[in-house]
Design a protein around this motif. Structure first.
Motif, PDB file in Angstrom:
ATOM      1  N   LEU A  56      22.314 -36.301  73.186  1.00 10.27           N
ATOM      2  CA  LEU A  56      23.640 -36.543  73.755  1.00 10.27           C
ATOM      3  C   LEU A  56      24.439 -35.241  73.829  1.00 10.27           C
ATOM      4  N   ARG A  57      24.327 -34.412  72.790  1.00 13.39           N
ATOM      5  CA  ARG A  57      25.031 -33.119  72.821  1.00 13.39           C
ATOM      6  C   ARG A  57      24.498 -32.236  73.943  1.00 13.39           C
ATOM      7  N   ALA A  60      26.079 -33.411  77.057  1.00 10.52           N
ATOM      8  CA  ALA A  60      27.498 -33.026  77.055  1.00 10.52           C
ATOM      9  C   ALA A  60      27.671 -31.539  77.364  1.00 10.52           C
ATOM     10  N   GLU A  66      30.669 -37.144  78.133  1.00 13.58           N
ATOM     11  CA  GLU A  66      31.802 -36.589  77.387  1.00 13.58           C
ATOM     12  C   GLU A  66      32.146 -37.540  76.254  1.00 13.58           C
ATOM     13  N   GLU A  67      32.931 -37.007  75.304  1.00 12.42           N
ATOM     14  CA  GLU A  67      33.369 -37.873  74.215  1.00 12.42           C
ATOM     15  C   GLU A  67      34.324 -38.928  74.762  1.00 12.42           C
ATOM     16  N   TRP A  80      30.574 -41.805  73.105  1.00  7.54           N
ATOM     17  CA  TRP A  80      30.254 -41.036  74.303  1.00  7.54           C
ATOM     18  C   TRP A  80      30.398 -41.922  75.533  1.00  7.54           C
TER      19      TRP A  80
END
Length: 195
Positions: A56-57, A60, A66-67, A80
């Motif tokens: 996920l990072r 991103a 995005e958060e 997320w």
């Protein structure tokens, strides 16, 4: 309801970020859920939350997700969401060199494989969906004689119809009409071939 635009991927970094089987699964799951945590997504894809968090990072880092605002009171959970309505990848953005063309082709093949697997799963489980859903679910194949301009026009018209139904379904659901509503995958391919 305002539709967010698709994110057009034009750089190799973003393409490589999403062209990973697990990342594509996570991206698709986030699009369906709207927002989720690594733990929730890990359950869906049968992977450890720590591995899911890593991927996920990576998504991103390239602005693909995005958060999101937390959906629960647990402040330790990181939520997320997709950064756009979806993504689009166009052949013309990756024609400049053999390695970019190859990366685009690998991504397209990944999509075809994952879409085919999703459809195979439906075929295997369709008895559980009932007569109404199996009767509404169709596949078809047509062989047309078109020019490139006509194929482009056809694709644009089909996309407009798909967006009309998507917008209507989302608006109806937001208004409380949720009875019988499910996620529906619609895969459309238009391409030339010779026999």
């Amino acid at each position: 309801m305002t539709r967010k635009e698709d994110r057009r991927i034009t750089d190799m970094g973003a393409l490589k970020a999403i062209a990973h089987p697990l990342r594509m699964q996570l991206y698709r799951a986030l699009n369906v859920a709207g927002a989720a945590t690594a733990s929730q997504l890990g359950e869906q894809v049968d992977e450890a939350p720590s591995l899911v968090s890593y991927h996920l990072r990576k998504l991103a880092e390239h602005g693909l997700i995005e958060e999101a605002e937390p959906r629960s009171g647990d402040g330790r959970e990181r939520w997320w969401q997709p950064a756009s309505e979806g993504v689009s990848v166009h052949d013309e953005d990756f024609r400049s060199a053999p390695e970019t063309f190859a990366a685009h082709t690998a991504f397209a093949r990944l999509l075809v494989d994952q879409r085919a697997e999703l459809y195979r799963r439906f075929l295997d489980e369709r008895h559980a969906w009932g007569v109404e859903w199996t009767g509404a679910s169709r596949d078809s194949e047509s062989t047309l004689r078109l020019t490139p301009a006509e194929l482009a026009e056809l694709n644009d018209e089909l996309l407009a119809v798909i967006r009309k139904y998507d917008d209507k379904g989302r608006a109806d659901e937001a208004a409380g009409d949720t009875e019988g509503r499910e996620n529906v995958a619609l895969h459309v391919y238009g391409f030339p071939f010779r026999v």
